[in-house]
Scaffold this motif. Structure first.
Motif, PDB file in Angstrom:
ATOM      1  N   LEU A 143      -8.425  -0.015   4.908  1.00 45.93           N
ATOM      2  CA  LEU A 143      -7.207  -0.233   4.111  1.00 45.93           C
ATOM      3  C   LEU A 143      -7.075  -1.697   3.677  1.00 45.93           C
ATOM      4  O   LEU A 143      -6.247  -2.033   2.831  1.00 45.93           O
ATOM      5  CB  LEU A 143      -5.970   0.153   4.924  1.00 45.93           C
ATOM      6  CG  LEU A 143      -5.834   1.635   5.224  1.00 45.93           C
ATOM      7  CD1 LEU A 143      -4.822   1.872   6.346  1.00 45.93           C
ATOM      8  CD2 LEU A 143      -5.399   2.383   3.965  1.00 45.93           C
TER       9      LEU A 143
ATOM     10  N   GLU B 261      -1.992  -8.713   5.527  1.00 42.59           N
ATOM     11  CA  GLU B 261      -2.326  -8.579   4.107  1.00 42.59           C
ATOM     12  C   GLU B 261      -3.676  -9.206   3.818  1.00 42.59           C
ATOM     13  O   GLU B 261      -4.113 -10.112   4.531  1.00 42.59           O
ATOM     14  CB  GLU B 261      -1.270  -9.282   3.258  1.00 42.59           C
ATOM     15  CG  GLU B 261       0.075  -8.590   3.306  1.00 42.59           C
ATOM     16  CD  GLU B 261       1.100  -9.294   2.422  1.00 42.59           C
ATOM     17  OE1 GLU B 261       1.218  -8.920   1.247  1.00 42.59           O
ATOM     18  OE2 GLU B 261       1.755 -10.217   2.923  1.00 42.59           O
TER      19      GLU B 261
ATOM     20  N   SER C  75      -5.485  -5.862  -1.482  1.00 43.39           N
ATOM     21  CA  SER C  75      -5.338  -4.647  -0.658  1.00 43.39           C
ATOM     22  C   SER C  75      -3.865  -4.277  -0.531  1.00 43.39           C
ATOM     23  O   SER C  75      -2.978  -5.062  -0.849  1.00 43.39           O
ATOM     24  CB  SER C  75      -5.918  -4.865   0.737  1.00 43.39           C
ATOM     25  OG  SER C  75      -4.937  -5.435   1.567  1.00 43.39           O
ATOM     26  N   HIS C  76      -3.611  -3.048  -0.008  1.00 41.96           N
ATOM     27  CA  HIS C  76      -2.227  -2.619   0.189  1.00 41.96           C
ATOM     28  C   HIS C  76      -1.614  -3.248   1.433  1.00 41.96           C
ATOM     29  O   HIS C  76      -0.402  -3.291   1.587  1.00 41.96           O
ATOM     30  CB  HIS C  76      -2.169  -1.095   0.326  1.00 41.96           C
ATOM     31  CG  HIS C  76      -2.449  -0.405  -0.970  1.00 41.96           C
ATOM     32  ND1 HIS C  76      -1.617  -0.518  -2.050  1.00 41.96           N
ATOM     33  CD2 HIS C  76      -3.478   0.366  -1.354  1.00 41.96           C
ATOM     34  CE1 HIS C  76      -2.115   0.183  -3.058  1.00 41.96           C
ATOM     35  NE2 HIS C  76      -3.244   0.723  -2.662  1.00 41.96           N
ATOM     36  N   GLY C  77      -2.483  -3.681   2.367  1.00 39.65           N
ATOM     37  CA  GLY C  77      -1.980  -4.241   3.620  1.00 39.65           C
ATOM     38  C   GLY C  77      -1.597  -3.141   4.603  1.00 39.65           C
ATOM     39  O   GLY C  77      -1.595  -1.946   4.273  1.00 39.65           O
TER      40      GLY C  77
ATOM     41  N   TYR D  52      -0.808   5.628  10.050  1.00 36.31           N
ATOM     42  CA  TYR D  52      -2.280   5.650   9.969  1.00 36.31           C
ATOM     43  C   TYR D  52      -2.903   5.879  11.342  1.00 36.31           C
ATOM     44  O   TYR D  52      -3.849   6.645  11.468  1.00 36.31           O
ATOM     45  CB  TYR D  52      -2.806   4.329   9.398  1.00 36.31           C
ATOM     46  CG  TYR D  52      -2.273   3.983   8.023  1.00 36.31           C
ATOM     47  CD1 TYR D  52      -2.218   4.935   7.000  1.00 36.31           C
ATOM     48  CD2 TYR D  52      -1.827   2.685   7.741  1.00 36.31           C
ATOM     49  CE1 TYR D  52      -1.737   4.601   5.737  1.00 36.31           C
ATOM     50  CE2 TYR D  52      -1.349   2.347   6.489  1.00 36.31           C
ATOM     51  CZ  TYR D  52      -1.306   3.305   5.491  1.00 36.31           C
ATOM     52  OH  TYR D  52      -0.818   2.969   4.258  1.00 36.31           O
TER      53      TYR D  52
ATOM     54  N   GLN E 162       2.060   2.493   6.945  1.00 37.54           N
ATOM     55  CA  GLN E 162       2.157   2.041   5.562  1.00 37.54           C
ATOM     56  C   GLN E 162       3.032   0.795   5.466  1.00 37.54           C
ATOM     57  O   GLN E 162       4.136   0.766   6.019  1.00 37.54           O
ATOM     58  CB  GLN E 162       2.781   3.189   4.751  1.00 37.54           C
ATOM     59  CG  GLN E 162       2.978   2.910   3.287  1.00 37.54           C
ATOM     60  CD  GLN E 162       3.722   4.075   2.618  1.00 37.54           C
ATOM     61  OE1 GLN E 162       3.895   5.157   3.224  1.00 37.54           O
ATOM     62  NE2 GLN E 162       4.157   3.875   1.399  1.00 37.54           N
ATOM     63  N   TYR E 163       2.516  -0.196   4.751  1.00 39.02           N
ATOM     64  CA  TYR E 163       3.289  -1.417   4.503  1.00 39.02           C
ATOM     65  C   TYR E 163       4.219  -1.160   3.313  1.00 39.02           C
ATOM     66  O   TYR E 163       3.751  -0.868   2.217  1.00 39.02           O
ATOM     67  CB  TYR E 163       2.314  -2.565   4.209  1.00 39.02           C
ATOM     68  CG  TYR E 163       2.939  -3.869   3.779  1.00 39.02           C
ATOM     69  CD1 TYR E 163       4.220  -4.244   4.182  1.00 39.02           C
ATOM     70  CD2 TYR E 163       2.213  -4.763   2.980  1.00 39.02           C
ATOM     71  CE1 TYR E 163       4.771  -5.456   3.775  1.00 39.02           C
ATOM     72  CE2 TYR E 163       2.755  -5.970   2.584  1.00 39.02           C
ATOM     73  CZ  TYR E 163       4.030  -6.311   2.976  1.00 39.02           C
ATOM     74  OH  TYR E 163       4.579  -7.501   2.579  1.00 39.02           O
TER      75      TYR E 163
ATOM     76  N   ARG F 196       5.913  -2.711   0.819  1.00 37.92           N
ATOM     77  CA  ARG F 196       5.764  -4.065   0.268  1.00 37.92           C
ATOM     78  C   ARG F 196       7.053  -4.540  -0.408  1.00 37.92           C
ATOM     79  O   ARG F 196       7.828  -3.730  -0.901  1.00 37.92           O
ATOM     80  CB  ARG F 196       4.657  -4.068  -0.802  1.00 37.92           C
ATOM     81  CG  ARG F 196       3.298  -3.622  -0.297  1.00 37.92           C
ATOM     82  CD  ARG F 196       2.319  -3.545  -1.441  1.00 37.92           C
ATOM     83  NE  ARG F 196       2.059  -4.886  -1.972  1.00 37.92           N
ATOM     84  CZ  ARG F 196       1.206  -5.732  -1.424  1.00 37.92           C
ATOM     85  NH1 ARG F 196       0.513  -5.396  -0.350  1.00 37.92           N
ATOM     86  NH2 ARG F 196       1.016  -6.920  -1.943  1.00 37.92           N
TER      87      ARG F 196
END
Ligand code: ADP
Ligand code: SR1
Ligand code: MG
Ligand code: MG
Ligand code: MG
Length: 419
Positions: A27, A53, A57-59, A105, A117-118, A120
């Motif tokens: 990820l 982060e 990337s999505h982090g 995850y 899930q970050y 953001r």
């Protein structure tokens, strides 16, 4: 009990942890570990939360439960099992309401870690947005949808059979975390306890009165009984406005932090949200005084949000219920159908429960261990105490008499709550 192999993570340790877990490392994209950034952002009372982060990337967000309550320290040990309960509840919520739930995850029992899930930026915790004057119209309807789906779909009303439901309820009891709630919400605010605090000396007499108020004690005993004995649905368990993240630009809402998840009375989650909106409502006088801003729009919005939460929840809940009844009929199940009259009675009782629990949550935020920034950040103690007294008065009324308040509310709407 701390499992063998458990260690506290720090920012460096979190990066290393992600690098060692292929699912998480993937990820983070292709950038080398040295270019990753990691910051601890935990602003809650209990855990450690890290945002990791990497360029492009999505982090990932990594949350770790340590074997104690963060805001108190090692003198208050707390079960690591809470991270299992949180990951499991998030997965249940994601299954029925993915639009308002972050994806999990990885859950790692040994390390008491969950990676998710970050959310953001511009995702921001709802609490501060609300008490500083934002009026996100989508919030109430989103909360209503989250509550209706997660509560109905995990309730006995939706369940395939009663035996399966009983099993799930006992497997998800979360007894240690419920014990914490029983202590800090249903007990300590009404007795002398070293955890308690309030705006002093302004509220000294008010706090003393709570300890002598027999009608209030009867009300909180009835609510505590329901909290301990009812197993109606899988609840979030800590659904205050610090447990929602909002993106005002894209109009999205996520519920985070269900470490207190348990099978309990449906009204507990609904009441948690309503109490926090009402606390924010009462804080607006103080903020008006401090900032010189006119907050009438906020006050109007917050009452509309309370209405949107209840009305949206109840209509969606009944809709889901009717769909389920139709499925049972089509499948030829041996089942006594729920009539419209029964549904109306059920929803009326649920509303009274929700308001009762919201009262308990209002009282605890004024005289118990955990306070709300909505009020706490008002530096002028007289201005703050004036708002807090209004919260206490409504909290008391709801704990002692939610059923009459529901009747009044039928006639005069939500404004009757704060009149
Ligand atoms: P606690 O259990 O200690 O209350 P929370 O789960 O509420 O911890 O998280 C603390 C803070 O971490 C939140 O207020 C929020 O700012 C941030 N946070 C938590 N989860 C996420 C996420 N999935 N994405 C972005 N920020 C998050
Ligand atoms: C020690 S009490 C901490 C409080 O913070 C959590 O978010 C829950 O609301 C709990 O009651
Ligand atoms: Mg939290
Ligand atoms: Mg928490
Ligand atoms: Mg306070």
């Amino acid at each position: 009990v701390v499992p063998a192999g458990y260690r506290d993570l720090d920012e460096q340790g979190v990066k290393q942890y992600i690098a060692e877990h292929p699912r998480l490392a993937s990820l983070m994209g292709k950038a080398p570990v040295e270019s990753w950034t990691c910051h601890e952002v935990g602003d809650g009372n209990i855990n450690f939360v890290y945002i990791v982060e990497a360029p492009g990337s999505h982090g990932v967000v990594v949350k770790q439960a340590r074997p104690y309550v963060r805001c108190v320290g090692e003198s208050w040990p707390l079960t690591l099992n809470r991270m299992r309960r949180e990951a499991s509840a998030l997965r249940e919520e994601f299954a029925v309401c993915p639009e308002h739930t972050p994806e999990v995850y990885v859950y790692d029992e040994k390390m008491s870690v969950m990676a998710m899930q970050y959310l953001r930026p511009p995702h921001t915790i709802a609490r501060k947005l609300l008490y500083t004057g934002s009026t996100p119209d989508f919030f109430g309807p989103h909360v209503a949808e989250f509550l209706a789906k997660t509560i109905f779909m995990t309730s006995r009303l939706a369940s395939a059979n009663d035996e399966a439901f009983r099993k799930l309820a006992s497997e998800n009891a979360n007894t240690e975390m419920c014990a914490l709630t029983e202590q800090v919400i249903f007990t300590e605010p009404y007795i002398v306890a070293s955890n308690n605090r309030w705006t002093t000396p302004q509220l000294d007499a008010d706090a003393a009165e709570l300890r002598e108020d027999v009608a209030l004690h009867a009300g909180i005993a009835a609510l505590k009984r329901k909290f301990v004995e009812a197993n109606e649905a899988l609840l979030h368990g800590d659904l205050h406005t610090g447990s929602f993240m909002l993106d005002l630009e894209h109009q999205t809402t996520y519920a985070i932090d269900p470490e207190f998840a348990f099978y309990g009375p449906m009204g507990f989650d609904i009441g948690a949200v309503i109490s926090n909106l009402l606390i924010c409502f009462f804080s607006q006088d103080g903020w008006e005084q401090v900032t010189g801003e006119d907050r009438s729009k906020s006050r109007e919005f917050l009452l509309e949000a309370v209405k949107a939460v209840w009305d949206g929840f109840s209509s969606r809940f009944v809709e889901l219920w009717k769909q389920r009844e139709a499925e049972r009929k089509a499948a030829g199940e041996a089942h006594v159908p729920a009539s419209d009259a029964y549904m109306r009675k059920y929803m009326r009782e649920l509303r009274a429960d929700a308001l009762g629990f919201s009262g308990a949550k209002m009282v605890r935020r004024i005289v118990g261990i955990a306070h709300n920034a909505d009020l706490e950040e008002i530096q002028d103690a007289d201005a703050r105490a004036k708002c807090e007294r209004c919260v206490l008065a409504l909290g008391r009324r709801l704990v002692t008499n939610a059923r009459d308040v529901v009747a009044d509310d039928d006639e005069n709407g939500v404004d009757a709550l704060v009149a």
